[in-house]
Design an enzyme around this catalytic site. Sequence first.
Site, PDB file in Angstrom:
ATOM      1  CB  SER A   1      -2.500   9.194  14.015  1.00 25.49           C
ATOM      2  OG  SER A   1      -3.756   9.324  13.389  1.00 25.49           O
TER       3      SER A   1
ATOM      4  CG  ASP B   1      -2.107   0.932   1.116  1.00 19.96           C
ATOM      5  OD1 ASP B   1      -2.260   1.582   0.055  1.00 19.96           O
ATOM      6  OD2 ASP B   1      -2.883   1.019   2.085  1.00 19.96           O
ATOM      7  CE  LYS B   2      -0.873   7.113  -2.734  1.00 20.92           C
ATOM      8  NZ  LYS B   2      -1.612   8.155  -2.055  1.00 20.92           N
ATOM      9  CG  HIS B   3      -0.566   7.583   4.381  1.00 25.22           C
ATOM     10  ND1 HIS B   3      -1.929   7.659   4.571  1.00 25.22           N
ATOM     11  CD2 HIS B   3      -0.043   8.688   4.968  1.00 25.22           C
ATOM     12  CE1 HIS B   3      -2.212   8.749   5.266  1.00 25.22           C
ATOM     13  NE2 HIS B   3      -1.088   9.398   5.512  1.00 25.22           N
ATOM     14  CB  SER B   4      -0.521  10.825  -0.130  1.00 27.02           C
ATOM     15  OG  SER B   4      -0.348  12.220  -0.291  1.00 27.02           O
TER      16      SER B   4
ATOM     17  CB  THR C   1      -8.612   8.404  -1.412  1.00 27.58           C
ATOM     18  OG1 THR C   1      -7.270   8.882  -1.592  1.00 27.58           O
ATOM     19  CG2 THR C   1      -8.858   7.250  -2.381  1.00 27.58           C
TER      20      THR C   1
ATOM     21  CE  LYS D   1      -6.042   6.639  10.249  1.00 25.19           C
ATOM     22  NZ  LYS D   1      -5.405   7.448  11.300  1.00 25.19           N
ATOM     23  CE  LYS D   2      -2.751   4.031   4.103  1.00 24.14           C
ATOM     24  NZ  LYS D   2      -3.533   3.537   2.953  1.00 24.14           N
TER      25      LYS D   2
ATOM     26  NE  ARG E   1      -2.733  13.860  17.165  1.00 28.07           N
ATOM     27  CZ  ARG E   1      -2.684  13.528  15.868  1.00 28.07           C
ATOM     28  NH1 ARG E   1      -3.283  12.434  15.435  1.00 28.07           N
ATOM     29  NH2 ARG E   1      -2.037  14.299  15.027  1.00 28.07           N
TER      30      ARG E   1
END
Length: 421
Positions: A183, A80-83, A120, A187-188, A168
């Site tokens: 955080s 996967d990827k995260h931005s 997304t 999740k990822k 937060r």
Amino acid sequence: MTDPRPVIAAIRDGRGLDGPGAALIAQGLADGSVSDAQAGAFAMAVLTRGTGQAGRVALTRAMRDSGHVLQWDLPGPVVDKHSTGGIGDTVSLVLAPLLAAQGCFVPMISGRGLGHTGGTLDKLEAIPGYLCDQPEEDFRRIVRKIGCAIVAATGDVAPADRRLYAIRDESGTVESIDLITASILSKKLAAGLDALVLDVKAGSGAILKKSDSAGRLAQALVETANGAGCRTTAFITDMDQPLARSAGNALEVHEAIRCLQGEPGALRDLTLALAAECLTLAGQSAEGLAATLESGAAAEAFGRMVAAQGGPRDLLVRPDAHLARAPLIVPVPAPQGRVGRIDVTALGHAVLALGGGRVRADRVGLDRMAMLGDSVGAGAPLAMVHAADDTAAQVAIAAVQAAYTLGEGEVGPLIRDRITA
């Protein structure tokens, strides 16, 4: 140990956070045994004194394990990827099916818009019928059959983070690198990944505008994810201009489809770079990646994913028939010159003011946005505004004009740095 106060005191006094303490806090956040006051004190102690690198890994693991963690038995790597978010960033819509076409499996758990950046899920829900909320059984079936699915997190994914995220915001501790890292990754990593690539934006349209701040976050994310057992690298990428020329839910889906069908540009270039990094991390060859995109295999996988999640089967051949179109489309006039600087955050706010982003008026936004170095004027607008009515259009025109500065300016590299463990 069931009392969180000694854990909070240890962080406050600079003694860091250990595994049992992190587990106690995470479980207490998830089940309510840690009060709001204690959660706020914990967050403030982390902000002011930090957890240390080992504590950051422990907190990430504990928050991941506070809910359901997926496990897979698939004939290929799970990646996967995260931005961290930017304007015109529809990489996920292209990257997930591209990696699926390369034999990977991409169980992408995504989010909605945050601040001025698009989400997304908001973009995908511009597709009629597309269901982001999928039961786990269906999510697993789609990933196994097609190779990718893009869904919203269920309530049992990292519940400790869901509560701490709200705390937060209320306690003024949003900017803690330790808490941001835990955080994002809790999740990822709950998706059961073998490898993860991170796209950390820097520039006028990024949440972290300076490269050194983005670099510190990227380093923390990479070290923590690898410490938690997931092979991870990060790119620092440019957000001094939009990644693509469209901003707004339906408009960005249009642009992602054009990219899947071979349109060149920064969106394509960054997607290929991130996908290649994913493959390398997973021990796979990245050779032929561009050819896979150009062959239409990635587009086919995207179409199958959309249909499997409730969208139209002919989206790729008839996008105009399915994606909403604004009733008013007008140019943003400009004096003649070259684009020297762009306030990309201001462009994001202009889209939000039109009703785009998380506000979910899918048909509005901007397209044909001018990029750094582009010539404008003499019939070449700064952008085209897609609006619900003339009043909204005029407000957006003024906002877009204010976001652009004409003159000399530098176009920096798309990828500023690569961070490894």
